[in-house]
Write a protein that holds these residues in place. Structure first.
Motif, PDB file in Angstrom:
ATOM      1  N   PRO A  37      25.737  22.024   0.786  1.00  0.00           N
ATOM      2  CA  PRO A  37      25.647  23.638   0.268  1.00  0.00           C
ATOM      3  C   PRO A  37      26.288  23.523  -1.035  1.00  0.00           C
ATOM      4  CG  PRO A  37      27.429  23.366   1.745  1.00  0.00           C
ATOM      5  CD  PRO A  37      26.851  22.010   1.694  1.00  0.00           C
ATOM      6  N   ASP A  38      25.827  24.755  -1.683  1.00  0.00           N
ATOM      7  CA  ASP A  38      26.587  25.058  -3.079  1.00  0.00           C
ATOM      8  C   ASP A  38      27.296  26.358  -2.716  1.00  0.00           C
ATOM      9  OD1 ASP A  38      27.266  24.977  -5.545  1.00  0.00           O
ATOM     10  OD2 ASP A  38      25.012  24.850  -6.334  1.00  0.00           O
ATOM     11  N   TYR A  39      28.321  26.669  -2.409  1.00  0.00           N
ATOM     12  CA  TYR A  39      29.273  27.659  -2.046  1.00  0.00           C
ATOM     13  C   TYR A  39      29.134  28.693  -3.349  1.00  0.00           C
ATOM     14  CZ  TYR A  39      31.006  24.560   1.498  1.00  0.00           C
ATOM     15  OH  TYR A  39      30.802  23.799   2.649  1.00  0.00           O
ATOM     16  N   GLY A  40      28.979  29.860  -2.973  1.00  0.00           N
ATOM     17  CA  GLY A  40      28.897  31.091  -3.813  1.00  0.00           C
ATOM     18  C   GLY A  40      27.638  31.215  -4.470  1.00  0.00           C
ATOM     19  N   ARG A  41      26.609  30.310  -4.102  1.00  0.00           N
ATOM     20  CA  ARG A  41      25.281  30.309  -4.869  1.00  0.00           C
ATOM     21  C   ARG A  41      24.418  31.418  -4.080  1.00  0.00           C
ATOM     22  NH1 ARG A  41      20.673  26.099  -5.745  1.00  0.00           N
ATOM     23  NH2 ARG A  41      19.286  27.550  -6.496  1.00  0.00           N
ATOM     24  N   ILE A  42      23.837  32.218  -5.030  1.00  0.00           N
ATOM     25  CA  ILE A  42      22.675  33.221  -4.364  1.00  0.00           C
ATOM     26  C   ILE A  42      21.484  32.415  -4.052  1.00  0.00           C
ATOM     27  CG2 ILE A  42      21.440  35.109  -5.014  1.00  0.00           C
ATOM     28  CD1 ILE A  42      23.707  35.961  -6.859  1.00  0.00           C
TER      29      ILE A  42
ATOM     30  N   GLN B 284      15.622  38.406   1.756  1.00  0.00           N
ATOM     31  CA  GLN B 284      16.500  39.210   1.142  1.00  0.00           C
ATOM     32  C   GLN B 284      17.699  38.209   0.543  1.00  0.00           C
ATOM     33  OE1 GLN B 284      18.808  41.963   2.836  1.00  0.00           O
ATOM     34  NE2 GLN B 284      17.843  42.213   4.609  1.00  0.00           N
ATOM     35  N   ALA B 285      18.178  38.731  -0.564  1.00  0.00           N
ATOM     36  CA  ALA B 285      19.069  37.987  -1.289  1.00  0.00           C
ATOM     37  C   ALA B 285      20.666  37.853  -0.554  1.00  0.00           C
ATOM     38  CB  ALA B 285      19.414  38.564  -2.987  1.00  0.00           C
ATOM     39  N   ALA B 286      21.128  36.813  -0.489  1.00  0.00           N
ATOM     40  CA  ALA B 286      22.371  36.405   0.189  1.00  0.00           C
ATOM     41  C   ALA B 286      23.184  35.375  -0.575  1.00  0.00           C
ATOM     42  CB  ALA B 286      22.151  35.923   1.485  1.00  0.00           C
ATOM     43  N   ARG B 287      24.664  35.435  -0.392  1.00  0.00           N
ATOM     44  CA  ARG B 287      25.378  34.467  -0.937  1.00  0.00           C
ATOM     45  C   ARG B 287      25.958  33.399   0.097  1.00  0.00           C
ATOM     46  NH1 ARG B 287      27.521  34.905  -5.949  1.00  0.00           N
ATOM     47  NH2 ARG B 287      27.373  37.069  -5.916  1.00  0.00           N
ATOM     48  N   ILE B 288      25.671  32.122  -0.343  1.00  0.00           N
ATOM     49  CA  ILE B 288      26.284  30.989   0.881  1.00  0.00           C
ATOM     50  C   ILE B 288      27.790  31.302   0.604  1.00  0.00           C
ATOM     51  CG2 ILE B 288      26.469  28.536   1.151  1.00  0.00           C
ATOM     52  CD1 ILE B 288      23.715  28.393  -0.264  1.00  0.00           C
ATOM     53  N   VAL B 289      28.238  31.308   1.841  1.00  0.00           N
ATOM     54  CA  VAL B 289      29.632  30.963   2.055  1.00  0.00           C
ATOM     55  C   VAL B 289      30.330  30.073   2.754  1.00  0.00           C
ATOM     56  CG1 VAL B 289      30.251  33.691   1.721  1.00  0.00           C
ATOM     57  CG2 VAL B 289      29.770  32.755   4.025  1.00  0.00           C
ATOM     58  N   ASP B 290      29.213  29.631   3.684  1.00  0.00           N
ATOM     59  CA  ASP B 290      29.653  28.373   4.581  1.00  0.00           C
ATOM     60  C   ASP B 290      28.334  27.731   5.151  1.00  0.00           C
ATOM     61  OD1 ASP B 290      31.475  26.451   5.495  1.00  0.00           O
ATOM     62  OD2 ASP B 290      32.465  27.908   7.006  1.00  0.00           O
ATOM     63  N   LEU B 291      28.844  26.290   5.349  1.00  0.00           N
ATOM     64  CA  LEU B 291      27.642  25.565   6.132  1.00  0.00           C
ATOM     65  C   LEU B 291      28.255  24.992   7.230  1.00  0.00           C
ATOM     66  CD1 LEU B 291      25.176  23.572   5.394  1.00  0.00           C
ATOM     67  CD2 LEU B 291      26.929  21.969   4.850  1.00  0.00           C
ATOM     68  N   SER B 292      27.232  24.910   8.338  1.00  0.00           N
ATOM     69  CA  SER B 292      27.698  24.150   9.650  1.00  0.00           C
ATOM     70  C   SER B 292      26.629  23.135  10.058  1.00  0.00           C
ATOM     71  CB  SER B 292      28.002  25.454  10.793  1.00  0.00           C
ATOM     72  OG  SER B 292      26.726  25.831  11.047  1.00  0.00           O
TER      73      SER B 292
END
Ligand SMILES: Nc1ncnc2c1ncn2[C@@H]1O[C@H](COP(=O)(O)OP(=O)(O)OP(=O)(O)O)[C@@H](O)[C@H]1O
Length: 855
Positions: A90-95, A106-114
């Motif tokens: 993932p690319d943290y912080g990416r929209i 919907q637009a969202a920001r990546i904060v974590d990956l599981s």
């Protein structure tokens, strides 16, 4: 700016599309049955890693890129492969875009990956949500940037496509391109000057991309290509009911006629005046569209060698005849019935013995109100003719004014007063026929029926208007003449009394048959008035209903969806084939693009012997045809067919309640649809019973008789005439149509309905996404991402710089110049390829190059 391109990271993930989880259906239209759909849904494209922000492409660029579509959908196997191949951290912080049941995304920001997916925060609410990988899509760096051509987007996926359409629609821009395909979103509002003669002038001779996307740009392109390649062209307009297909078709015809029809004199006007006629007899108010075309059409404008309009031709398909006798609550019968009541002169009204809409069985169950353009025009219709004081306002439908327009159009087509009177009498005759009711005939020991006492007047009126003898009509409706086939003297004529329900079925069959033959006749008269002897080529505009799926799907949806399978196959082949051929011609090193082949689905319908159409025809030939037997056989004969299943495999509860012999679950390219087969056998047969045919042949109206060519010679021993079933006729018509399309250059217009309420400028993201998917657009994007959708010739590229180059460089060979330029700008080799005559760009890369290289 271009230097930043080098540093951009490449790669990405892709996820398999599973539209089912997103229930993107609109309120009154049900989504396709989602069962097993993961196996047939188009593939979701990749999510690429983050990139630095970039400038919007230069609007003033002089280099014109020709953007061509690459290909269409992909297989499930392929999608699984892509997931594996492209799994990316993932690319943290990416929209990013995440699926949403209401908005589509919907637009969202990546904060974590599981292990199971992403954790994200929604941009609009800061809420934390979890999503599987396949529910997350790349976003542009600037999600508020809109482009005219979706191929200019860096990330081509269904989320960015939907977002771009949304951004443009908010700016009151209804058109955008996906390469050469025009996407049109119905504004449900007249946009001032948007289709004016001035606009027509502005688009004349302009290449695609030179001006704002517009339906006129497609019309102009088709004309230019017809002239340049000396080849006929087709414009395929598709979309669901109310999406704006007919309006698009009308705009194209107007564009072509206004530009090149001036010398055609009355033919030009006749061509344009085909619409009021076709709409009066073939359009109706439905729950989805106040002016819904209930038939498909292919309208050809023919051109002479000098490029001027020479004439035209209209082909029509599958008029919905069930509407003549019955409408869903809130819908209407064909406009002509209301137009005649609203607009006829007092003398004509009296002669036809008309009354208010509620007085007629064929109208009374539906919506009874009239349509008007404005409150002012309500006064045109005499109060004594209203059933309902509720008038509906519509900018396209006005029952009173449309009747006057219709009369003029019919006259312009060359119909004389006698013929007009024949039309009005036939339409009114059908209304009176519908009012004939039956009751048990107690005096008949064989259990037959008779015309009810209170219907006698209607028998008289119907007979008078249809040129029949009252007594013959009465007898024809209550009994059937049969020829004996066994026992007694073979061939003896006997009169078999009918039960009430049989008489009603016969009466309705007669009404439907007369109406549909009247429609055929009108189309043939239109065609006679626009002859095209001088023609060298044509531009044809196809307007057929798009893929349909409702709570109950019957024979009409079965035929329409079959037609859409054929058109989708054509779309895939045409676009893919042309693109592959070009890559080969230009010696490009591109791996073959695969797409999902729906040929097996088409075969399921049209295969000889065990195909569904043949099985249905076979059933009709049995002494006692039954829909259950047909359904059972369809399953038995195609037991292992991937595309066919039993209703119990459906994900929709009401469909699962159907028995195996009551339904067919078909896996279409756009999703699974469960068909209720109950009326398939009846609906597949539009032939009149022998005795009703004989009745019409005895009419004193020569025109009515001419609509029913005598079939005495081919009449078999007694019952029905041997002629093509509805399904097999449609199948043959489609074969001819497809052959025609194959022989032409093609252009595609995908019309989208923005919401189900028919509200102006209301963008229902989920419903629109569903339509884009059904139109094959999202899968097209996936394949474009793999190809090189933008290209420009070395000559064009070179000439746009030539003026600014020092004399030494200005003498360079264009191809060499382009190579030097690309090297000097440090362009990333995977983003483009040099062909023999053109340079090809990956999706979004031409726009970057264009903005970064302008100096
Ligand atoms: N470009 C447009 N500008 C303004 N209004 C439009 C436009 N296109 C469509 N509409 C509106 O939407 C209505 C429905 O459009 P149209 O009849 O063309 O749909 P359709 O796709 O042909 O539907 P159907 O398949 O039911 O015939 C029109 O009557 C008109 O009110």
């Amino acid at each position: 700016m271009l230097r930043t391109l080098d540093k951009r990271q490449k790669g990405g993930t892709a996820s398999e599309n599973s539209v089912k989880s997103k229930s993107v259906n609109a309120s009154n239209v049900k989504k396709p049955d989602a069962s097993s759909e993961t196996t047939i849904k188009p593939t979701r494209p990749e999510i690429t890693k983050s990139e630095p922000p970039r400038e919007p492409p230069s609007q003033k660029s002089e280099i014109r890129s020709e953007v061509i579509l690459t290909s269409s959908s992909s297989t499930p196997i392929a999608s699984r492969r892509i997931i594996k191949r492209n799994s990316v951290p993932p690319d943290y912080g990416r929209i990013v875009w995440i699926t949403d049941p209401d908005a589509g995304f919907q637009a969202a920001r990546i904060v974590d990956l599981s292990k199971s997916g992403f954790t994200l925060t929604l941009l609009h609410s800061n809420e934390t949500v979890n999503r599987k990988y396949e529910e997350v899509f790349s976003s542009e760096e600037d999600p508020n940037k809109s482009v005219e051509d979706n191929c200019a987007l860096m990330h081509l996926n269904e989320a960015t496509l939907l977002n771009n359409c949304r951004l443009r629609y908010k700016q009151k821009k209804i058109y955008s391109y996906v390469a050469n395909i025009l996407i049109s979103i119905n504004p449900y509002q007249t946009i001032d000057g948007f289709y004016s003669s001035q606009k027509i002038k502005e688009y004349r001779g302009k290449s695609l991309g030179q001006k704002e996307p517009h339906i006129y740009a497609i019309a102009d392109k088709s004309f230019r290509e017809m002239r340049r390649h000396r080849k006929s062209q087709s414009i395929i307009v598709s979309g669901e009911s109310g999406a704006g297909k007919t309006e698009s078709q009308k705009a194209i015809l107007r564009y072509l006629c206004e530009n090149w029809g001036a010398d055609a004199g009355p033919i030009q006007q006749r061509l344009l005046e085909t619409n009021p006629i076709l709409e009066a007899f073939g359009n109706a108010k439905t729950l989805r569209n106040n002016n819904s075309s209930r038939f498909g059409k292919f309208v050809q404008i023919h051109f002479a060698d000098n490029g001027n309009v020479a004439g035209g031709h209209v082909s029509h398909y599958l008029l919905e005849t069930s509407r003549i006798c019955r409408q869903t609550s809130g819908e209407r019968n064909y406009h002509i019935f209301y137009q005649l009541i609203a607009g006829s002169s007092p003398e004509l009204y009296k002669y036809l013995a008309l009354g208010q809409p509620h007085c007629f069985n064929y109208l009374s169950k539906g919506f009874l109100g009239f349509f008007t353009h404005s409150v002012n025009s309500q006064t045109n219709i005499l109060k004594s003719r209203w059933s309902d004081s509720r008038f509906s306002e519509d900018s396209m439908v006005d029952d009173y004014l449309d009747f006057q327009r219709l009369e003029n159009a019919l006259k312009l087509t060359g119909l004389n007063e006698k013929e007009l009177m024949f039309i009005w009498s036939t339409v009114a005759g059908i209304l009176h026929l519908g009012n004939i009711e039956f009751e048990e005939n107690h005096g008949d020991s064989r259990g037959g029926c008779k015309v009810s006492q209170r219907s006698e007047g209607y028998v008289d009126q119907a007979a008078r208007l249809l040129g029949l003898e009252t007594i013959e009509l009465r007898m024809g409706l209550c009994a059937r003449i049969m020829q004996t086939t066994k026992g007694g003297a073979r061939g003896t004529l006997i009169r078999v009394p009918l039960k009430s329900y049989e008489a009603i079925a016969g009466r309705d069959a007669l009404s439907k048959s007369i109406y549909s033959k009247l429609f055929d006749w009108l189309v043939s008269r239109i065609n006679r008035s626009i002859p095209f002897e001088e023609s060298t080529h044509f531009i044809g505009v196809l307007d057929v209903a798009g893929f349909e799926y409702y709570a109950v799907n019957s024979f009409e949806q079965f035929c329409i969806n079959f037609c859409n399978e054929k058109l989708q196959n054509f779309f895939n082949e045409r676009i893919l084939k042309e693109e592959q051929e070009l890559y080969e011609k230009e010696a490009l090193n591109v791996r073959r693009i695969e797409f999902m082949d729906n040929k097996d689905c088409i075969d399921l319908f049209e295969m000889k012997g065990k195909g569904l159409f043949d099985l249905l025809d076979e059933e009709a030939r049995l002494p006692t045809p039954s829909y259950k037997n047909f359904t059972k056989r369809a399953h038995e004969e195609n037991r292992k067919h991937f595309r066919l299943d039993t209703p119990r495999k459906s994900k929709v509860k009401t469909h699962r309640e159907m028995r195996d012999d009551e339904g067919l679950l078909i896996r279409h390219y756009a999703g699974s649809v469960c068909y209720e087969t109950k009326q398939f056998v009846e609906k597949n047969d539009d032939q009149l019973h022998n005795s009703l045919q004989i009745l019409i042949e005895q009419s004193a109206s020569p025109l009515l008789v001419s609509l029913f060519p005598s079939a005495t010679s081919s009449r078999p021993s007694g019952n029905k005439l041997k002629s093509q079933s509805v399904g097999s006729k449609f199948k043959s018509q489609l074969t001819i149509l497809l052959e025609k399309l194959q022989s032409t250059g093609t252009h595609f217009v995908r019309c989208i309905k923005p919401n189900n309420q028919m509200d102006a400028w209301n963008f229902d993201g989920a419903a629109i996404l569903s339509q884009l998917q059904c139109a094959g657009m999202t899968s097209v994007l996936k394949l474009m991402q793999d190809g090189f959708p933008s290209r420009t010739s070395f000559g064009d590229l070179y000439s746009s710089y030539q003026r600014k180059l020092p004399p030494k460089l200005a003498r360079l060979d264009p191809r060499l110049f382009a190579k030097c330029l690309f090297r000097a700008l440090g362009l990333d080799p995977p983003d483009f390829q040099f062909g023999v005559t053109k340079v090809f760009f990956r999706a979004g890369k031409f726009a970057e190059f264009d903005s970064g290289s302008s100096f």
